[in-house]
Write an enzyme that holds these catalytic residues in place. Structure first.
Site, PDB file in Angstrom:
ATOM      1  N   ASP A   1      48.193 -16.024  18.553  1.00 43.23           N
ATOM      2  CA  ASP A   1      48.140 -17.440  18.917  1.00 43.23           C
ATOM      3  C   ASP A   1      46.675 -17.755  19.150  1.00 43.23           C
ATOM      4  O   ASP A   1      45.837 -16.850  19.184  1.00 43.23           O
ATOM      5  CB  ASP A   1      48.965 -17.716  20.191  1.00 43.23           C
TER       6      ASP A   1
ATOM      7  N   HIS B   1      48.759 -22.767  15.440  1.00 44.69           N
ATOM      8  CA  HIS B   1      48.437 -21.770  16.475  1.00 44.69           C
ATOM      9  C   HIS B   1      47.582 -20.636  15.906  1.00 44.69           C
ATOM     10  O   HIS B   1      47.793 -19.469  16.210  1.00 44.69           O
ATOM     11  CB  HIS B   1      49.726 -21.200  17.094  1.00 44.69           C
TER      12      HIS B   1
ATOM     13  N   GLU C   1      54.442 -26.489  15.620  1.00 48.37           N
ATOM     14  CA  GLU C   1      53.319 -27.283  16.126  1.00 48.37           C
ATOM     15  C   GLU C   1      52.028 -27.171  15.309  1.00 48.37           C
ATOM     16  O   GLU C   1      50.942 -27.089  15.873  1.00 48.37           O
ATOM     17  CB  GLU C   1      53.023 -26.886  17.588  1.00 48.37           C
TER      18      GLU C   1
END
Length: 452
Positions: free
Chosen positions: A177, A254, A309
């Protein structure tokens, strides 16, 4: 009663099925008790036991030794040959304890039930009963975010032990991440020499102060990574406890840490670039090479690719993304993400593995064989089931274990939210209006422990 009397033993020091978590499927209470001898508990196994069952008996809290024959053993275990079945019965009689299991894996679960009734070996008197038990779901997972905060191998082994006690069987490791890359990759050494380290220990400070990285290890460098050898050690440790470790390599979002280490993988635009460029061929070369090394280490059927995301703002302006969209006839950036996900799935399938992604992988058209992990409520999961995809439910409202469980001012810093234990327990994954066809695609549930 269980909540008042601690996790296992009840106040009168008699172990009983009411002390067992998760609650067994069926329990019949009988009269009387069986007392485990204080020294020299013996066991006998008929059938093929694996090392896990023997070590739980011998090195577990009851410290049992092998008996010469079934009729003289305190704990009598019979194991069938059905490796896939998950049902067992445990019977406590006034003279002995018997466990009958369809296969070695469930014999291990039957033993865990017995050990919980002894409160880790402390309680020697067990109420006579017959327990018939099997899990509702084949996938029973817990997710650990080791990117935001790196955890030692010993810490992860401790979680494996706790999971085994509770008959959980999938450990999902969030290995990458923006906050740090956590696995050694031979082809790309800067992932662990640079992208695994940051100047600030607290994630909030790091995010606020520019989200930068530094060379490590050394003074002022916070982070760490697992060598391939350490990952193999964890996989082996977990396998001995009936737990599969599933790796997650985040894409296309990410991925701030990767683009910081290898800027050529980001979009060519003015301003900050945080995620992979799905237009560039170099991105696919990077992702497939990384996945090949991950697949070499992890034997799990599933490989998790994240997919949540993604910051798509740069893709609108990036010439490489434009070119890719024109060449592939893609109408929007959602379809561009879908192009990347489908291409990666093809690669994972060609290696004999299956892909899991967060529910955003449904946007722009989902990859054909993907399993969907539904976190933004259950709608994404429901949609995926209706389309014939397997699903793991992990809705944030119930399954995000990092949310506050009490008034925030009484608790350590967390991401917010409010999910007391009672709410987690109240979650029912099979919704009232779910058809049998849909429910067939529900593999199970997972609790997610993020670590911002």
């Amino acid at each position: 009663a269980m909540a008042c009397s601690g996790m296992y033993a009840s106040a009168n020091e008699t172990g009983a099925p009411s002390d067992v978590i998760p609650k067994p499927a069926e329990v019949v209470m009988n009269r009387g008790f069986y007392n485990l001898p204080d020294g020299g508990v013996t066991y006998f196994i008929k059938g093929n036991a694996d090392a896990a069952v023997r070590s739980l008996l011998e090195q577990g809290p009851v410290n049992a030794g092998a008996a010469k024959k079934m009729s003289s053993a305190n704990i009598r275990v019979e194991i069938g040959d059905d490796a896939d079945a998950e049902g067992y019965t445990l019977e406590v009689t006034p003279k002995y304890i018997s466990i009958k299991a369809a296969g070695a894996r469930v014999a291990y679960y039957g033993l865990q039930t017995l050990l919980q009734m002894t409160d880790g070996g402390r309680v020697r008197q067990i109420a006579c009963c017959r327990i018939s038990d099997e899990p509702r779901f084949s996938y029973r997972g817990v997710h650990f975010d080791v990117s935001r905060h790196f955890r030692s191998l010993d810490f992860l082994k401790k979680q494996v032990d706790a999971m085994a006690e509770l008959k959980l069987n999938r450990m999902h490791l969030h290995l990458t991440d923006g906050a740090g890359w956590r696995m050694e990759i031979d082809s790309y050494p800067r992932l662990t020499s640079y992208a695994a380290w940051r100047p600030q220990a607290r994630w909030t400070d790091w995010a606020k102060e520019g989200a930068s990285y530094c060379d490590g290890p050394g003074a002022g460098a916070y982070g760490g990574y697992y060598t391939k050898e350490q990952m193999r050690e964890l996989i082996d440790y977990a396998a001995k406890r009936n737990i599969t470790v599933i790796p997650e390599i985040e894409m296309p979002g990410h991925s701030h840490e990767v683009v910081a280490a290898y800027p050529e993988l980001g979009c060519e635009i003015d301003g900050p670039v945080e995620d992979f460029c799905p237009g560039k061929e170099a991105t696919y070369e990077f992702l497939t090479r990384v996945l090949d090394e991950v697949i070499e280490v992890f034997p799990s059927e599933y490989i998790h690719i994240g997919g949540d995301e993604a910051g798509k703002a740069a893709w609108h302006k990036c010439p490489d993304c434009r070119r890719r969209m024109d060449a592939e006839g893609l109408n929007n950036v959602e379809e561009l993400q879908s192009y990347l996900i489908k291409r990666i799935e093809k690669h994972i399938n060609a290696k004999g593995r299956r892909m899991i992604g967060w529910d955003e992988i449904l946007e722009g058209g989902v990859a054909p064989n993907a399993t969907v992990m539904s976190w933004r409520g259950t709608e994404g999961g429901r949609k995926a089931m209706a389309e014939g995809h397997d699903v793991i439910m992990t809705p944030g409202e119930f399954c995000y274990l990092d949310y506050s469980q009490d008034a925030p001012f009484r608790e350590p810093i967390s991401i917010g939210g409010y999910t007391p234990l009672e709410k987690v327990y109240s979650y029912e994954p099979v919704e009232a209006d779910m058809s049998d066809d849909e429910a067939r695609h529900l593999l199970g549930v997972q609790g997610n422990l993020w670590s911002e």
